[in-house]
Design a protein around this motif. Structure first.
Motif, short mmCIF file in Angstrom:
data_model
loop_
_atom_site.label_atom_id
_atom_site.label_comp_id
_atom_site.label_asym_id
_atom_site.label_seq_id
_atom_site.Cartn_x
_atom_site.Cartn_y
_atom_site.Cartn_z
N GLU A 35 -0.65 10.33 5.18
CA GLU A 35 -1.60 11.43 5.36
C GLU A 35 -2.65 11.43 4.26
O GLU A 35 -3.86 11.57 4.52
CB GLU A 35 -0.86 12.77 5.37
CG GLU A 35 0.06 12.95 6.56
CD GLU A 35 0.84 14.25 6.51
OE1 GLU A 35 1.31 14.71 7.56
OE2 GLU A 35 0.99 14.82 5.39
N ILE A 41 1.41 10.78 12.51
CA ILE A 41 0.87 11.56 11.39
C ILE A 41 -0.62 11.79 11.64
O ILE A 41 -1.31 11.00 12.29
CB ILE A 41 1.11 10.88 10.03
CG1 ILE A 41 0.35 9.55 9.92
CG2 ILE A 41 2.58 10.67 9.78
CD1 ILE A 41 -0.88 9.61 9.09
N GLN A 42 -1.12 12.87 11.10
CA GLN A 42 -2.54 13.19 11.19
C GLN A 42 -3.05 13.54 9.80
O GLN A 42 -2.31 14.16 9.02
CB GLN A 42 -2.77 14.36 12.15
CG GLN A 42 -2.38 14.08 13.59
CD GLN A 42 -3.20 12.97 14.23
OE1 GLN A 42 -4.33 12.70 13.79
NE2 GLN A 42 -2.64 12.34 15.26
N TYR A 92 4.02 11.16 3.91
CA TYR A 92 3.05 11.99 3.20
C TYR A 92 1.95 11.13 2.60
O TYR A 92 0.77 11.49 2.63
CB TYR A 92 3.76 12.78 2.10
CG TYR A 92 2.85 13.71 1.33
CD1 TYR A 92 2.12 14.70 1.99
CD2 TYR A 92 2.70 13.59 -0.04
CE1 TYR A 92 1.27 15.55 1.29
CE2 TYR A 92 1.86 14.43 -0.75
CZ TYR A 92 1.15 15.41 -0.07
OH TYR A 92 0.30 16.24 -0.77
#
Length: 340
Positions: free
Chosen positions: A93, A172-173, A90
């Motif tokens: 991101e 991840i994006q 997280y």
């Protein structure tokens, strides 16, 4: 090579007499305003300290994104994020999104964190170390996962039931190109600096070193930097790392400065930190020209390419803007800085 300078705010707030930051809102909004003012002065970076369970800045990404949206040139970063408290995916991101908003100006400092008032604070956040794992081990493991994630390494798999039977890796994006080379490790020892070098991170040499060999703080720090650069070279990385040191610099140019800081201790301090003999750097206070001479002779300042100046944020934006202006005019040029 031109040195870079920045400010480092601890983000304190207290509803007490004399404080210009009475609330968390004051601390956050004034940090943004100080970053805007610092950019106008030519300062290169705005940096914030991250502490949990304290009346200080704890969630840096909204703040850094807000600074990015209000500025156009200045770098923004942390010194440091305690990785024990983080979900590394997280966080990847959030970091990528913030970096994209800034146009690639994020300089993110991470580490094991510093001593804190909370008892097993990271466990309160739900992050319990595995059996036998130290806090340092936990922080390094999470950092390695974070570095893989921002590098585009697949960290999840597709669901074949939703992809026509095809199974593949998912990164991840978003991804932000170049962010991987703008991650810094806050090192409190020579050994951790060498680990950061092998891992391929920039070095933030800590404001205190949890070891003491009897030499002055600046010399011990310079030794750490030299070992880091040697290890980075031996690791075979194909890019040039950056190194920062932090200094407490309080130039006295008006009577109000003398009232606040005229009796600051100007010697290194040695003491026990979590049972380890440690060395803390001195505070530079007094005449700006004398401070400039002393900093120019500081071995670690001479070795680093970036110097962060801590600011007394509770004195407000106007006071700290004047402090930074004095530093840019009378102190920083002596260590190799000039306005960009």
């Amino acid at each position: 090579m031109r040195k870079k300078i920045g400010f480092l705010s601890f983000g304190h707030w207290r509803d007490v007499n004399g404080s210009q930051t009475r609330s968390a809102s004051d601390s956050l909004l004034q940090t943004i305003e100080l970053a805007v003012a610092a950019e106008e002065l030519g300062v290169d970076s705005a940096n914030v300290r991250v502490h949990h369970f304290e009346r200080q800045l704890a969630s840096p990404f909204p703040l850094l994104a807000a600074i990015a949206a209000r500025t156009g040139r200045i770098e923004m970063g942390t010194g440091v994020i305690d990785m024990r408290y983080e979900n590394p995916l997280y966080m990847a991101e959030e970091a990528a999104a913030t970096d994209l908003i800034s146009g690639g100006r994020l300089q993110l400092g991470v580490s094991r964190g510093s001593p804190e008032t909370a008892l097993r604070g990271a466990e309160t956040f739900g992050y319990v170390p595995t059996e036998g794992e130290t806090a340092a081990d936990n922080a390094r493991t999470k950092t390695e996962i974070f570095l893989q994630a921002i590098s585009g390494t697949p960290v999840a798999r597709t669901d074949p039931a939703r992809t026509g039977g095809v199974s593949g890796g998912l990164a991840i994006q978003p991804q932000s190109p170049g962010l991987r080379q703008r991650i810094w490790w806050g090192a409190g020892t020579r050994a951790t600096a060498e680990w950061a070098a092998r891992t391929g991170m920039n070095l933030q040499s800590s404001t205190l070193l949890s070891e003491d060999t009897g030499v002055p703080f600046d010399r011990l720090q310079a030794e750490q930097i030299e070992l880091y650069r040697q290890a980075f070279k031996e690791a075979g990385h194909d890019w040039e790392p950056r190194v920062s040191v932090s200094r407490s610099v309080l130039p006295i140019t008006e009577e109000i400065d003398r009232i606040y800081f005229g009796r600051e201790d100007d010697q290194d301090q040695v003491g026990l930190l979590e049972g380890v003999r440690s060395r803390f750097g001195r505070t530079y206070s007094g005449d700006p020209e004398r401070i400039a001479e002393e900093l120019a002779a500081d071995e670690a300042v001479r070795s680093a390419d970036t110097v962060l100046f801590t600011v007394p944020n509770q004195l407000g934006v106007e006071y700290n803007t004047r402090l930074l202006e004095t530093i840019t005019k009378h102190v920083a040029p002596a260590i190799g800085w000039s306005a960009a």
